[in-house]
Design an enzyme around this catalytic site. Structure first.
Site, PDB file in Angstrom:
ATOM      1  N   ARG A  83      47.449 -10.815  11.433  1.00  0.00           N
ATOM      2  CA  ARG A  83      46.226 -11.157  12.101  1.00  0.00           C
ATOM      3  C   ARG A  83      46.387 -12.417  12.997  1.00  0.00           C
ATOM      4  O   ARG A  83      46.781 -13.482  12.289  1.00  0.00           O
ATOM      5  CB  ARG A  83      45.126 -11.234  11.161  1.00  0.00           C
ATOM      6  CG  ARG A  83      44.888 -10.192   9.981  1.00  0.00           C
ATOM      7  CD  ARG A  83      43.614 -10.630   9.449  1.00  0.00           C
ATOM      8  NE  ARG A  83      43.535  -9.697   8.202  1.00  0.00           N
ATOM      9  CZ  ARG A  83      43.107  -8.463   8.068  1.00  0.00           C
ATOM     10  NH1 ARG A  83      42.525  -7.873   9.271  1.00  0.00           N
ATOM     11  NH2 ARG A  83      42.819  -7.707   7.022  1.00  0.00           N
ATOM     12  N   THR A 137      42.003   1.537  10.255  1.00  0.00           N
ATOM     13  CA  THR A 137      41.547   0.604   9.285  1.00  0.00           C
ATOM     14  C   THR A 137      41.042   1.346   8.211  1.00  0.00           C
ATOM     15  O   THR A 137      40.297   2.257   8.489  1.00  0.00           O
ATOM     16  CB  THR A 137      40.567  -0.528   9.831  1.00  0.00           C
ATOM     17  OG1 THR A 137      39.933  -1.107   8.761  1.00  0.00           O
ATOM     18  CG2 THR A 137      39.380   0.179  10.718  1.00  0.00           C
ATOM     19  N   ASP A 141      35.059   1.206   9.685  1.00  0.00           N
ATOM     20  CA  ASP A 141      34.087   0.633  10.420  1.00  0.00           C
ATOM     21  C   ASP A 141      34.150   0.387  12.070  1.00  0.00           C
ATOM     22  O   ASP A 141      33.963  -0.773  12.629  1.00  0.00           O
ATOM     23  CB  ASP A 141      33.777  -0.804   9.606  1.00  0.00           C
ATOM     24  CG  ASP A 141      34.894  -1.847   9.846  1.00  0.00           C
ATOM     25  OD1 ASP A 141      36.064  -1.266  10.208  1.00  0.00           O
ATOM     26  OD2 ASP A 141      34.962  -3.133   9.499  1.00  0.00           O
TER      27      ASP A 141
END
Ligand code: F6P
Length: 333
Positions: A83, A137, A141
Site C-alpha cells: 500500500r 480484493t 467492495d
C-alpha cells in the site's frame, strides 16, 4: 471479447502489470492471463514489483510466458504487493510517470482494489498510456463487477472456519462471535453468515439492533437453542467482536467466545471460480488496451464482461444484497 491470440500480431508493444493493495487469491491467475494473452499478441510484458512502489522506484522484471508457469494455483502474488503512501503525493506519481516513460510501456494493467483504482486514476491524468484496472480484493467492495477476484476463496475459507466453530459452539452451548475481514464492507460477513447459518450478522452497511438481537438470543434459548454464531465484519458500528461479545454477555448472561479469522482469509489456493474470473478479466484487460481504452476497470456483471470508468469504480459503493440481509434473522429459528 476478442482475444488477440486469434489474430496475427500487428505491432510490437510493451505493457506493464502490477498487483497493489491487500493481496487476494487469484491475483497470480490474473497476472498469468495478462502475460500470456499479451505475449500471444506479440507484446512484451514488464512486471512491476510491490505494486505502485515498483512504478515509483522503477523496479520491474520482464515476464515471458514461462515466467508465469505454475503460479495459477497459488494464493498471494508473485509480483508482491504494497500500500504505497508515496503514490498519494504528486511527486510520487510524477516519478511513476517517469518510470513508465523510461521503460517504454504504453499500457498498464493494475490489479487491485478501490484504493489502487483511485491512485491509478490520478496517474491517468498525467500519463498518456492506457491504464486498465482488474478488480482483486477479498472484500468484494468494488463497483463495476459482481464479484472481485479473491472474494470466493476468502468466503470459502471463512465458511470452513465457521463450520468448525459450530461443532465446538454446539458442544459447549456457547455463543460465538466470529470476526471476518472487510474494513468498510460486509460482503464476506453477509455471504458467510448465510452459507454458515449464522444467527445474526453485523455489517458496516446496515444497523443491527443489539438489544433486539440479545432478546432473540434469549428467546431462542428458551425454545431450547443454546448455541449461536454471530458474524461481525471489521469496522462494524457496535465495535469489534470483543466489544460485541462483552455486550451480549452482559445483556443475556450467556457465555460468549470470540474468534477473529484475520489474515487466514487472505491466503491459500484460489477456488476454481476465482481462477476463472481472474483468467477472464486479465485477458479482457489486455483486449481493452489493444482497443486503446484507458482509465477504465474491467469487470463481470451478470455474466457480461464490461468496462467501467476508474473514477466510478473507485468512488461508487456496491450495495449488499438486501434480500439476504433480511433473511438471516428469519432463518435463525
Ligand atoms: O482490503 C482487504 C483487507 O483484507 C481488508 O479486509 C482488511 O481490513 C485489510 O485488508 C487489512 O489490511 P492489512 O493487511 O494491510 O492490515
Amino acid at each position: 471479447m476478442s482475444i488477440g491470440v486469434d489474430s496475427m500480431p500487428t505491432e510490437s508493444r510493451r505493457i506493464g502489470v502490477l498487483t497493489s493493495g491487500g493481496d487476494a487469491p487469484g491475483m497470480n491467475a490474473a497476472i498469468r492471463s495478462v502475460v500470456r494473452v499479451a505475449c500471444g499478441r506479440g507484446w512484451t510484458v514488464l512486471g512491476f514489483r510491490r505494486g505502485l512502489t515498483g512504478l515509483i522506484e522503477g523496479d520491474f522484471v520482464e515476464l515471458a510466458p514461462r515466467a508465469v508457469a505454475n503460479i495459477l494455483q497459488h494464493g498471494g502474488t508473485m509480483l508482491k504487493t504494497a500500500r504505497s503512501e508515496a503514490f498519494r503525493t504528486e511527486t510520487g506519481r510524477e516519478r511513476a510517470r517517469a518510470t513508465l516513460e523510461a521503460s517504454g510501456v504504453s499500457g498498464l494493467v493494475a490489479i487491485g482494489g478501490d484504493g489502487t483504482f483511485r491512485g491509478v486514476h490520478e496517474l491517468a491524468r498525467i500519463w498518456g498510456g492506457s491504464i486498465v484496472g482488474v478488480p482483486a480484493t477479498i472484500d468484494n467492495d468494488v463497483f463495476g463487477s459482481d464479484e472481485t477476484i479473491g472474494f470466493d476463496t476468502a468466503l470459502n475459507t471463512a465458511l470452513d472456519a465457521i463450520d468448525r466453530i459450530r461443532d465446538t459452539a454446539s458442544s459447549h452451548e456457547r455463543i460465538f462471535i466470529v470476526e471476518v475481514m472487510g474494513r468498510h464492507s460486509g460482503f464476506i460477513a453477509l455471504a458467510v453468515g448465510t452459507a454458515g447459518g449464522a444467527e445474526e450478522i453485523f455489517v458496516p452497511e446496515a444497523v443491527t439492533d443489539l438489544n433486539q438481537c440479545c432478546r432473540r438470543l434469549v428467546e431462542a434459548n428458551r425454545r431450547g437453542k443454546a448455541m449461536s454464531i454471530l458474524v461481525v465484519a471489521e469496522g462494524e458500528h457496535e465495535g469489534d467482536a470483543f466489544a460485541i461479545a462483552e455486550k451480549v454477555k452482559v445483556r443475556t448472561g450467556f457465555e460468549t467466545r470470540v474468534t477473529v479469522l484475520g489474515h487466514i482469509q487472505r491466503g491459500g489456493p484460489p477456488t476454481a471460480r476465482d481462477r476463472i474470473l481472474a483468467t477472464k478479466l486479465g485477458a479482457y484487460a489486455v483486449d481493452m488496451i489493444a482497443e486503446g481504452k484507458s482509465d477504465v476497470m474491467v469487470g463481470e456483471v451478470r455474466g457480461d464482461l464490461i468496462a467501467t470508468p476508474l473514477e466510478e469504480s473507485g468512488l461508487r459503493k456496491k450495495p449488499l444484497d438486501p434480500f439476504l440481509l433480511k433473511l438471516i434473522p428469519i432463518l435463525a429459528r
